[in-house]
Design a protein around this motif. Structure first.
Motif, short mmCIF file in Angstrom:
data_model
loop_
_atom_site.label_atom_id
_atom_site.label_comp_id
_atom_site.label_asym_id
_atom_site.label_seq_id
_atom_site.Cartn_x
_atom_site.Cartn_y
_atom_site.Cartn_z
N PRO A 193 0.80 -1.23 0.00
CA PRO A 193 0.00 0.00 0.00
C PRO A 193 0.83 1.27 0.00
CG PRO A 193 -0.03 -1.07 2.14
CD PRO A 193 0.65 -2.01 1.21
N GLU A 194 2.08 1.17 0.53
CA GLU A 194 2.94 2.36 0.65
C GLU A 194 2.13 3.47 1.31
OE1 GLU A 194 4.19 2.87 -3.38
OE2 GLU A 194 5.62 1.20 -3.29
N ASP A 195 2.01 4.64 0.65
CA ASP A 195 1.20 5.72 1.22
C ASP A 195 -0.04 6.00 0.38
OD1 ASP A 195 2.45 6.77 -0.99
OD2 ASP A 195 3.01 8.66 -0.03
N LYS A 196 -0.46 4.99 -0.42
CA LYS A 196 -1.61 5.20 -1.32
C LYS A 196 -2.89 5.49 -0.54
CE LYS A 196 0.08 2.17 -5.04
NZ LYS A 196 1.25 1.60 -4.36
N LEU A 197 -3.02 4.95 0.67
CA LEU A 197 -4.23 5.20 1.45
C LEU A 197 -4.31 6.65 1.93
CD1 LEU A 197 -4.37 1.93 3.58
CD2 LEU A 197 -5.74 2.50 1.58
N ARG A 198 -3.23 7.35 1.86
CA ARG A 198 -3.21 8.75 2.29
C ARG A 198 -3.56 9.72 1.17
NH1 ARG A 198 -0.90 9.87 7.19
NH2 ARG A 198 0.17 8.17 8.25
N HIS A 199 -3.66 9.22 -0.05
CA HIS A 199 -3.85 10.11 -1.19
C HIS A 199 -5.03 9.67 -2.04
CE1 HIS A 199 -0.01 11.95 -0.23
NE2 HIS A 199 0.54 10.75 -0.22
N THR A 200 -5.68 10.65 -2.69
CA THR A 200 -6.75 10.40 -3.65
C THR A 200 -6.40 11.18 -4.92
OG1 THR A 200 -8.12 12.30 -3.04
CG2 THR A 200 -8.37 10.31 -1.71
N LEU A 201 -7.33 11.18 -5.88
CA LEU A 201 -7.10 11.92 -7.12
C LEU A 201 -7.26 13.43 -6.94
CD1 LEU A 201 -8.80 9.75 -9.92
CD2 LEU A 201 -6.37 10.00 -9.38
N TRP A 202 -7.78 13.84 -5.81
CA TRP A 202 -7.93 15.28 -5.61
C TRP A 202 -6.57 15.94 -5.47
CZ3 TRP A 202 -12.33 17.24 -6.88
CH2 TRP A 202 -13.51 16.52 -6.70
N ALA A 203 -6.42 17.09 -6.12
CA ALA A 203 -5.18 17.86 -6.08
C ALA A 203 -5.52 19.31 -6.36
CB ALA A 203 -4.17 17.33 -7.10
N LYS A 204 -4.60 20.18 -6.10
CA LYS A 204 -4.82 21.61 -6.31
C LYS A 204 -5.16 21.88 -7.78
CE LYS A 204 -2.64 26.15 -5.73
NZ LYS A 204 -3.82 26.72 -5.02
N GLY A 205 -6.29 22.57 -8.00
CA GLY A 205 -6.72 22.90 -9.35
C GLY A 205 -7.69 21.92 -9.96
N LYS A 206 -7.96 20.77 -9.34
CA LYS A 206 -8.91 19.79 -9.87
C LYS A 206 -10.33 20.33 -9.73
CE LYS A 206 -6.74 15.76 -10.95
NZ LYS A 206 -7.02 14.85 -12.06
#
Length: 355
Positions: A193-206
């Motif tokens: 999993p690494e840090d994938k559970l901490r991130h989604t597709l949301w990002a600045k400007g989306k």
């Protein structure tokens, strides 16, 4: 090979003379109707009397163990290098998965050659003299234990594992490498999993895209008291990883009166009373879909966990363990709602047990 080349003590006739009768023979009578026929005469193998034959057998066993090691390395190499979707034609079976065929062939070879090497070792180099022994009570006496220890030492000596170093070393090598096949198969449990559970597709400007209309949202599109579900810009339902990504990025938009928002951070991360929260319940990951306009509460339909969207989406009822993560939003130059970054904390319930 002539008899002159065989040492006298190794000649079968001479050895039998030293060993004496091979097994006791009894005669049937009225008291003992079942006579003990004894053991048949022991026949010596060529390896017992010819060291050159013994060395040939030793090299054969070592070859099988070495082949096992190579097959294990081939198994690991096949697993890493062969694509899972590659197919090959194997006559007369037909088309097969190249990966499955390579894994089966190499692992089968590795296990078979270890077994074949052990069998060949036992049949040609270990002692094959049959020994008759009386049964004894389960509780062993000191004499019996001493005999067992002596038999074990004798067996170790007769196996020639100390003298046949080539066999010993290649056997240890094969037995050491074979378990690596099972370790490599752990990769099929899934990627780390690494840090994938901490991130989604949301990002600045989306941009925030309406799930129903598939159009980006403007603040004017969100009425006070309404509930709207959104997805990140660029995520389409026909994408191969859509389900995995929407399970983390699903968003619900609610517009409140700014004066009704109690939590200071929630107000700062909103835009004109429009707040964006994860749609994924923090209990077991169900999608939240019920909204009470008057109380500003959202309810998970699975286990009735209730969150107060006017107070940081805190849990006010039910089994959920923590509040819903909030997404910081704003408006871009064209007047569309956009994300100002990713969630500050992992969404859903899984991370809190595994992360």
């Amino acid at each position: 090979m002539s008899s002159q080349d065989i040492p006298e003590e190794n000649v079968p006739a001479e050895r039998d003379a030293h060993e004496g009768a091979h097994g006791a023979v009894s005669v049937a009578d009225e008291k003992n109707p079942f006579a003990d026929p004894g053991l048949p005469p022991h026949e010596h193998r060529i390896q017992d009397i010819d060291e050159r034959a013994a060395r040939r057998s030793e090299r054969a066993v070592a070859f099988l163990f070495t082949l096992s090691m190579l097959a294990t390395v081939g198994f690991i190499a096949s697993y890493v290098t062969i694509p899972a979707d590659k197919a090959i034609f194997v006559f007369p079976i037909g088309h097969l998965s190249a990966l499955n065929f390579a894994l089966g062939l190499t692992l089968g070879t590795a296990l078979f050659t270890i077994g074949a090497g052990a069998v060949h070792w036992a049949r040609t180099l270990m002692s094959d003299v049959e020994v008759a022994d009386d049964r004894h009570p389960i509780a062993a006496s000191p004499e019996v234990r001493a005999k067992v220890h002596a038999d074990f030492k004798a067996g170790a000596t007769e196996s020639a594992i100390g003298r046949r170093k080539l066999i010993r070393n290649t056997m240890f090598g094969a037995l050491t490498l074979v378990p690596l096949s099972g370790v490599v198969l752990l990769r099929d449990l899934g990627p780390l999993p690494e840090d994938k559970l901490r991130h989604t597709l949301w990002a600045k400007g989306k941009l925030l895209v309406n799930m129903n209309t598939d159009e980006p949202l403007r603040p004017s599109d969100v009425a006070v008291g309404s509930l709207t579900f959104c997805k990140p810009e660029g995520l389409e339902e026909h994408d191969e990883d859509f389900q995995n990504e929407i399970a983390k990025a699903a968003l619900m938009i609610v517009r409140l009166q700014p004066e009704d928002i109690k939590d200071k951070q929630e107000l700062e991360w909103s835009h004109e009373g429009i707040v964006a929260y994860s749609k994924i319940c923090t209990h077991v990951g169900c999608p939240i879909s019920l909204y009470e306009q008057q109380t500003h509460h959202v309810l998970c339909p699975c286990h009735q966990s209730t969150f107060d969207l006017s107070d940081g989406a805190k849990v006010i009822f039910g089994p959920a363990g923590h509040a819903l993560p909030q997404l910081r939003i704003g408006v871009n130059d064209e007047g569309y709602l956009e994300a100002l970054g990713d969630f500050e904390e992992p969404v859903g319930p899984a991370f809190w047990e595994r992360g």
